[in-house]
Write an enzyme that holds these catalytic residues in place. Structure first.
Site, PDB file in Angstrom:
ATOM      1  N   PRO A 191      77.201  71.203  36.850  1.00 38.44           N
ATOM      2  CA  PRO A 191      76.816  70.467  38.064  1.00 38.44           C
ATOM      3  C   PRO A 191      77.058  68.960  38.004  1.00 38.44           C
ATOM      4  O   PRO A 191      76.116  68.160  38.025  1.00 38.44           O
ATOM      5  CB  PRO A 191      75.325  70.800  38.196  1.00 38.44           C
ATOM      6  N   CYS A 192      78.328  68.547  37.979  1.00 35.16           N
ATOM      7  CA  CYS A 192      78.616  67.120  37.972  1.00 35.16           C
ATOM      8  C   CYS A 192      78.219  66.466  39.294  1.00 35.16           C
ATOM      9  O   CYS A 192      78.113  65.239  39.372  1.00 35.16           O
ATOM     10  CB  CYS A 192      80.086  66.870  37.654  1.00 35.16           C
ATOM     11  N   HIS A 193      77.977  67.284  40.330  1.00 33.05           N
ATOM     12  CA  HIS A 193      77.534  66.722  41.604  1.00 33.05           C
ATOM     13  C   HIS A 193      76.120  66.157  41.517  1.00 33.05           C
ATOM     14  O   HIS A 193      75.690  65.433  42.421  1.00 33.05           O
ATOM     15  CB  HIS A 193      77.590  67.791  42.708  1.00 33.05           C
TER      16      HIS A 193
END
Length: 284
Positions: A246-248
């Protein structure tokens, strides 16, 4: 991807774009609906079905105030202790557990020679995704605006691998992440190509719970390299598996949402969608 699904996502993306640009004026339902050429009734219905909350409530999740609030919550010692124990707090969704397994040098020698990769395209709340897997797990997941161009990007990562357009169990399990009931997820395996540093950064991203946000600096501290924020940012930008890693959930220390490999509007939409799904779950 179905034409209607693509149209709906495009309309939601356009609405979010307008909200982000005009937040200070707090646009009403009629104004937003007019901008995306829908009646207020149909816009309200579509948005609520897509996000689980009203446009007004969703707007609140996309503000800088929301981002800063989540950052403050991340500093709580009790929260960290709960997560270390496998918990995410009362009423929270179960955390997704992903077992990182680095590829052996032989498997990726000469551009993935002798590596067999299955791939498929699927719908998500945020547009079409291309998901690819080996016998060991998911090796690639990306949002795809155009299918052929997306496949060429996958091939560029593993130019000598063999490819088959086939949906397998690993891909199906990975795509369950877009469902609200995460407690039914099987363990998802990732089969990643990366340096030791990249794998450490990506593993740290996996520990950010659903609906929570953190910063580049905090990730650097988590991997015991507090002065490596810039290098951490580069590793995050090289993330080969959208959404699952989850780089978001990484934003700037100022609370600004910041950039995203698959588009800033999509990042804002994902952050709001996760916050909304948490809120809905807690009220259930």
């Amino acid at each position: 991807m179905g034409a209607q699904t693509q149209t709906n996502y495009s309309r939601i993306a356009a609405a979010i774009t307008y909200l982000k640009s005009n937040f200070k004026t707090q646009p009403g339902l009629d104004e937003i609906a007019e901008k995306i050429h829908l009646s207020p009734f149909h816009f309200q219905k579509l948005f609520t079905e897509w996000a689980g909350v009203s446009p007004k409530k969703f707007l609140q999740y996309l503000t800088v105030q929301y981002a800063k609030q989540m950052l403050q919550e991340q500093q709580a010692t009790l929260f960290e202790a709960a997560y270390a124990s496998g918990l995410s707090g009362p009423g929270r969704l179960h955390d997704l557990f992903v077992n990182l397994e680095g590829m052996t040098p032989g498997e990726y020698k000469n551009g993935g020679e002798n590596l067999a990769i299955n791939y498929s395209f699927a719908d998500s709340p945020f547009g079409t995704v291309l998901v690819a897997s080996t016998s060991k797990g998911i090796c690639y997941l990306a949002f795809a605006e155009e299918e052929q161009a997306a496949f060429l990007k996958l091939q560029a990562k593993f130019p000598k691998a063999s490819y088959q357009q086939l949906v397998d169990t690993a891909q199906q399990n990975a795509l369950y992440i877009f469902n609200h009931d995460w407690s039914q997820l099987n363990q998802i395996k990732l089969h990643l190509k990366g340096t030791e540093f990249q794998l450490k950064v990506w593993e740290a991203l996996l520990k950010i719970p659903h609906g929570q946000l953190t910063t580049y600096g905090k990730i650097a501290k988590k991997i015991n390299l507090p002065n490596a924020s810039r290098a951490v940012g580069t590793a995050i930008g090289d993330n080969p598996v959208a959404f699952l890693i989850p780089c978001h959930r990484i934003i700037q220390a100022t609370g600004v949402i910041g950039g995203y490999h698959w588009g800033n509007i999509r990042k804002a939409a994902i952050i709001g969608w996760e916050a909304a799904s948490n809120a809905v779950q807690e009220k259930a």
